[in-house]
Scaffold this motif. Structure first.
Motif, PDB file in Angstrom:
ATOM      1  N   ALA A  68       0.843  -1.201   0.000  1.00 18.25           N
ATOM      2  CA  ALA A  68       0.000   0.000   0.000  1.00 18.25           C
ATOM      3  C   ALA A  68       0.875   1.246   0.000  1.00 18.25           C
ATOM      4  CB  ALA A  68      -0.937  -0.005   1.205  1.00 18.25           C
ATOM      5  N   PRO A  69       1.661   1.464  -1.069  1.00 15.47           N
ATOM      6  CA  PRO A  69       2.546   2.628  -1.102  1.00 15.47           C
ATOM      7  C   PRO A  69       1.768   3.927  -1.265  1.00 15.47           C
ATOM      8  CG  PRO A  69       2.554   1.539  -3.233  1.00 15.47           C
ATOM      9  CD  PRO A  69       1.747   0.661  -2.309  1.00 15.47           C
ATOM     10  N   VAL A  70       2.372   5.013  -0.774  1.00 17.79           N
ATOM     11  CA  VAL A  70       1.808   6.345  -0.997  1.00 17.79           C
ATOM     12  C   VAL A  70       2.674   7.146  -1.957  1.00 17.79           C
ATOM     13  CG1 VAL A  70       0.590   6.471   1.196  1.00 17.79           C
ATOM     14  CG2 VAL A  70       2.971   7.233   1.069  1.00 17.79           C
ATOM     15  N   ALA A  71       3.818   6.578  -2.355  1.00 16.00           N
ATOM     16  CA  ALA A  71       4.738   7.251  -3.264  1.00 16.00           C
ATOM     17  C   ALA A  71       5.498   6.197  -4.065  1.00 16.00           C
ATOM     18  CB  ALA A  71       5.716   8.132  -2.481  1.00 16.00           C
ATOM     19  N   ARG A  72       6.195   6.632  -5.084  1.00 14.13           N
ATOM     20  CA  ARG A  72       6.998   5.730  -5.899  1.00 14.13           C
ATOM     21  C   ARG A  72       8.177   5.203  -5.090  1.00 14.13           C
ATOM     22  NH1 ARG A  72       7.717   8.419 -11.783  1.00 14.13           N
ATOM     23  NH2 ARG A  72       9.459   6.941 -11.711  1.00 14.13           N
ATOM     24  N   ASN A  73       8.595   3.986  -5.410  1.00 13.53           N
ATOM     25  CA  ASN A  73       9.701   3.360  -4.690  1.00 13.53           C
ATOM     26  C   ASN A  73      11.037   3.468  -5.422  1.00 13.53           C
ATOM     27  OD1 ASN A  73       8.959   1.957  -2.082  1.00 13.53           O
ATOM     28  ND2 ASN A  73       7.304   1.219  -3.400  1.00 13.53           N
ATOM     29  N   ASP A  74      11.082   4.250  -6.509  1.00 14.46           N
ATOM     30  CA  ASP A  74      12.332   4.376  -7.246  1.00 14.46           C
ATOM     31  C   ASP A  74      13.111   5.638  -6.885  1.00 14.46           C
ATOM     32  OD1 ASP A  74      10.573   6.137  -8.391  1.00 14.46           O
ATOM     33  OD2 ASP A  74      10.854   5.444 -10.454  1.00 14.46           O
ATOM     34  N   THR A  75      12.698   6.329  -5.817  1.00  7.51           N
ATOM     35  CA  THR A  75      13.461   7.462  -5.286  1.00  7.51           C
ATOM     36  C   THR A  75      13.564   7.295  -3.779  1.00  7.51           C
ATOM     37  OG1 THR A  75      11.551   8.900  -4.854  1.00  7.51           O
ATOM     38  CG2 THR A  75      12.486   8.949  -7.076  1.00  7.51           C
ATOM     39  N   GLU A  76      14.614   7.882  -3.192  1.00  3.31           N
ATOM     40  CA  GLU A  76      14.771   7.791  -1.743  1.00  3.31           C
ATOM     41  C   GLU A  76      13.634   8.507  -1.026  1.00  3.31           C
ATOM     42  OE1 GLU A  76      15.461   7.004   1.956  1.00  3.31           O
ATOM     43  OE2 GLU A  76      16.446   5.976   0.282  1.00  3.31           O
ATOM     44  N   ALA A  77      13.213   9.651  -1.572  1.00  7.21           N
ATOM     45  CA  ALA A  77      12.106  10.388  -0.948  1.00  7.21           C
ATOM     46  C   ALA A  77      10.837   9.543  -0.947  1.00  7.21           C
ATOM     47  CB  ALA A  77      11.873  11.709  -1.677  1.00  7.21           C
ATOM     48  N   GLY A  78      10.573   8.846  -2.054  1.00  7.35           N
ATOM     49  CA  GLY A  78       9.393   7.998  -2.125  1.00  7.35           C
ATOM     50  C   GLY A  78       9.477   6.825  -1.181  1.00  7.35           C
ATOM     51  N   ARG A  79      10.649   6.170  -1.132  1.00  8.99           N
ATOM     52  CA  ARG A  79      10.814   5.039  -0.217  1.00  8.99           C
ATOM     53  C   ARG A  79      10.654   5.478   1.234  1.00  8.99           C
ATOM     54  NH1 ARG A  79      14.755   3.867  -4.151  1.00  8.99           N
ATOM     55  NH2 ARG A  79      16.426   4.806  -2.907  1.00  8.99           N
ATOM     56  N   SER A  80      11.184   6.656   1.571  1.00  8.14           N
ATOM     57  CA  SER A  80      11.052   7.167   2.939  1.00  8.14           C
ATOM     58  C   SER A  80       9.586   7.410   3.292  1.00  8.14           C
ATOM     59  CB  SER A  80      11.854   8.464   3.084  1.00  8.14           C
ATOM     60  OG  SER A  80      11.710   9.002   4.382  1.00  8.14           O
ATOM     61  N   ALA A  81       8.823   7.963   2.348  1.00 11.10           N
ATOM     62  CA  ALA A  81       7.400   8.210   2.600  1.00 11.10           C
ATOM     63  C   ALA A  81       6.636   6.909   2.793  1.00 11.10           C
ATOM     64  CB  ALA A  81       6.797   9.007   1.444  1.00 11.10           C
ATOM     65  N   ASN A  82       7.062   5.865   2.102  1.00  8.64           N
ATOM     66  CA  ASN A  82       6.360   4.579   2.197  1.00  8.64           C
ATOM     67  C   ASN A  82       6.659   3.842   3.499  1.00  8.64           C
ATOM     68  OD1 ASN A  82       5.050   4.824  -0.263  1.00  8.64           O
ATOM     69  ND2 ASN A  82       6.754   3.933  -1.403  1.00  8.64           N
ATOM     70  N   ARG A  83       7.799   4.139   4.139  1.00  6.30           N
ATOM     71  CA  ARG A  83       8.123   3.512   5.428  1.00  6.30           C
ATOM     72  C   ARG A  83       7.404   4.305   6.518  1.00  6.30           C
ATOM     73  NH1 ARG A  83      13.351   3.841   2.899  1.00  6.30           N
ATOM     74  NH2 ARG A  83      13.928   5.568   4.265  1.00  6.30           N
ATOM     75  N   ARG A  84       6.216   3.867   6.869  1.00  6.94           N
ATOM     76  CA  ARG A  84       5.370   4.692   7.733  1.00  6.94           C
ATOM     77  C   ARG A  84       4.474   3.816   8.597  1.00  6.94           C
ATOM     78  NH1 ARG A  84       2.892   3.637   3.049  1.00  6.94           N
ATOM     79  NH2 ARG A  84       0.611   3.588   2.963  1.00  6.94           N
ATOM     80  N   VAL A  85       3.817   4.456   9.553  1.00 10.03           N
ATOM     81  CA  VAL A  85       2.754   3.830  10.345  1.00 10.03           C
ATOM     82  C   VAL A  85       1.508   4.691  10.211  1.00 10.03           C
ATOM     83  CG1 VAL A  85       1.962   3.150  12.638  1.00 10.03           C
ATOM     84  CG2 VAL A  85       4.334   2.728  11.972  1.00 10.03           C
ATOM     85  N   GLU A  86       0.397   4.081   9.916  1.00 14.65           N
ATOM     86  CA  GLU A  86      -0.888   4.778   9.848  1.00 14.65           C
ATOM     87  C   GLU A  86      -1.774   4.295  10.988  1.00 14.65           C
ATOM     88  OE1 GLU A  86      -2.930   4.776   6.130  1.00 14.65           O
ATOM     89  OE2 GLU A  86      -1.080   4.830   4.951  1.00 14.65           O
ATOM     90  N   VAL A  87      -2.714   5.147  11.379  1.00 12.71           N
ATOM     91  CA  VAL A  87      -3.727   4.750  12.363  1.00 12.71           C
ATOM     92  C   VAL A  87      -5.071   4.733  11.651  1.00 12.71           C
ATOM     93  CG1 VAL A  87      -3.967   7.152  13.155  1.00 12.71           C
ATOM     94  CG2 VAL A  87      -4.822   5.276  14.570  1.00 12.71           C
ATOM     95  N   VAL A  88      -5.852   3.686  11.905  1.00 11.59           N
ATOM     96  CA  VAL A  88      -7.156   3.490  11.296  1.00 11.59           C
ATOM     97  C   VAL A  88      -8.174   3.256  12.407  1.00 11.59           C
ATOM     98  CG1 VAL A  88      -8.546   2.038   9.766  1.00 11.59           C
ATOM     99  CG2 VAL A  88      -6.132   2.470   9.229  1.00 11.59           C
ATOM    100  N   VAL A  89      -9.270   3.992  12.384  1.00  8.95           N
ATOM    101  CA  VAL A  89     -10.350   3.778  13.349  1.00  8.95           C
ATOM    102  C   VAL A  89     -11.034   2.448  13.022  1.00  8.95           C
ATOM    103  CG1 VAL A  89     -12.537   4.625  14.261  1.00  8.95           C
ATOM    104  CG2 VAL A  89     -10.706   6.236  13.706  1.00  8.95           C
ATOM    105  N   THR A  90     -11.121   1.556  14.002  1.00 11.67           N
ATOM    106  CA  THR A  90     -11.738   0.232  13.765  1.00 11.67           C
ATOM    107  C   THR A  90     -13.131   0.101  14.351  1.00 11.67           C
ATOM    108  OG1 THR A  90     -10.583  -0.635  15.713  1.00 11.67           O
ATOM    109  CG2 THR A  90      -9.530  -0.941  13.565  1.00 11.67           C
ATOM    110  N   SER A  91     -13.492   0.936  15.293  1.00 13.82           N
ATOM    111  CA  SER A  91     -14.874   0.963  15.781  1.00 13.82           C
ATOM    112  C   SER A  91     -15.145   2.344  16.334  1.00 13.82           C
ATOM    113  CB  SER A  91     -15.130  -0.099  16.854  1.00 13.82           C
ATOM    114  OG  SER A  91     -14.365   0.159  18.012  1.00 13.82           O
ATOM    115  N   VAL A  92     -16.408   2.728  16.241  1.00 10.27           N
ATOM    116  CA  VAL A  92     -16.827   4.083  16.593  1.00 10.27           C
ATOM    117  C   VAL A  92     -17.955   3.981  17.607  1.00 10.27           C
ATOM    118  CG1 VAL A  92     -17.757   6.267  15.725  1.00 10.27           C
ATOM    119  CG2 VAL A  92     -16.192   4.932  14.324  1.00 10.27           C
ATOM    120  N   PRO A  93     -17.964   4.802  18.654  1.00  9.05           N
ATOM    121  CA  PRO A  93     -19.042   4.723  19.647  1.00  9.05           C
ATOM    122  C   PRO A  93     -20.375   5.117  19.045  1.00  9.05           C
ATOM    123  CG  PRO A  93     -17.697   6.677  20.019  1.00  9.05           C
ATOM    124  CD  PRO A  93     -16.977   5.852  18.976  1.00  9.05           C
ATOM    125  N   GLU A  94     -21.409   4.532  19.595  1.00  9.29           N
ATOM    126  CA  GLU A  94     -22.763   4.892  19.175  1.00  9.29           C
ATOM    127  C   GLU A  94     -23.066   6.338  19.551  1.00  9.29           C
ATOM    128  OE1 GLU A  94     -24.896   3.193  17.463  1.00  9.29           O
ATOM    129  OE2 GLU A  94     -23.808   1.313  17.355  1.00  9.29           O
TER     130      GLU A  94
END
Length: 299
Positions: free
Chosen positions: A273-299
């Motif tokens: 699930a890249p967010v940038a191209r992997n053929d540049t250092e800037a792109g590879r750096s952007a792809n090495r990441r942690v995302e947070v995703v909401v998995t449940s929401v209160p009523e």
């Protein structure tokens, strides 16, 4: 329940509750991943089908309606129109997080999938395929439908959207909290990893502090930390590295900021699930990441 032929040969279902279409896209030739069974370990059995692909997302005023109550009349309309039911599943039987993120899903805020409450169903009619993902959050329902028909039956690529209502029930606290309340996900962009590294050298990170504030302001919400890598190395090793990156962030969130462990899951998706191209250092750096995703929401 009404099922009609939409322009250019697409199939359009009438929603069972008051709804607004928030996304529509038609392509004359594309591919679509159809799940043919639940997750099997780290792999999802899929059939990649090709043809004209039409995706729609509707947001419904669901009230107290369950995901099954939303899906059932849609399923009945398709069966009455000559479609045959294929594979279907719900939430953890499907495979939870891994299942959902292996599918072709329109991103938030148009489509929101609560990882603790969703259903998936597939249908066949001759050479045509139809898939549905149904979820809900608070009093709001979400339905994504995808129709795969004969190649070229859609004359042009079209996109449309209506006003999007963010997932309800979340207090927006800070920049990260605002993103999570609006779209259900955010990148923790100050968590920087060199290629192959899984360790976070600092004890405090602004993004994790902000995430902790968000979780304290929303005591019923749960999240997943999702690790990612660049494309250096093999798939299996990168899956393990990405999971350990998420684990490193979770350790700080739990041990450093006092967030209850059962509110934070971790997953790794490697370089898929890249967010940038992997053929540049800037792109590879952007792809090495942690995302947070909401998995449940209160009523």
């Amino acid at each position: 329940m009404i099922l009609t032929a939409a322009p250019a040969g697409a199939v359009e279902l009438s929603m069972p509750l008051p709804a607004v279409q928030t996304f529509a896209e038609a392509q004359p030739l594309a591919s679509h991943r159809v799940a043919t069974g639940p997750m099997q370990g780290s792999a999802l059995p899929v059939e990649v089908v090709e043809g004209s692909v039409t995706r729609r997302v509707h947001q419904l005023a669901a009230g107290q309606a369950t995901t099954l109550q939303m899906l059932s009349p849609l399923r009945d309309a398709l069966l009455a129109d000559g479609w045959e039911a294929g594979f279907s599943c719900e939430t953890r039987v499907c495979g939870g997080f891994d299942f959902r993120f292996a599918l072709d899903v329109v991103p938030a805020p148009e489509m929101f999938v609560d990882l603790a409450d969703f259903r998936y169903a597939t249908f066949l009619r001759g050479e045509e395929w139809f898939t549905m993902i149904v979820s809900r959050s608070g009093a709001q329902g979400y339905v994504q439908t995808t129709h795969v028909g004969a190649p070229g039956s859609v004359e042009a690529v079209t996109k449309s959207s209506a006003a999007v209502v963010p997932p309800p029930g979340l207090a927006a606290v800070g920049e990260i909290g605002t993103a999570l309340a609006a779209t259900g996900r955010a990148v923790l962009d100050d968590l920087v990893f060199p290629t192959g590294s899984t360790e976070l050298p600092e004890a405090d990170y602004a993004s994790l502090a902000a995430l902790a504030d968000f979780l304290r302001a929303n005591p019923s919400a749960t999240v997943a930390l999702v690790g990612h890598t660049d494309a250096e190395g093999g798939a299996e090793g990168n899956m393990a590295i990405s999971r350990r990156r998420a684990d490193s962030a979770r350790a700080i969130l739990v041990d450093g900021y006092g967030i209850a462990p059962n509110r934070v899951e971790t997953f790794g998706v490697g370089f898929f699930a890249p967010v940038a191209r992997n053929d540049t250092e800037a792109g590879r750096s952007a792809n090495r990441r942690v995302e947070v995703v909401v998995t449940s929401v209160p009523e």
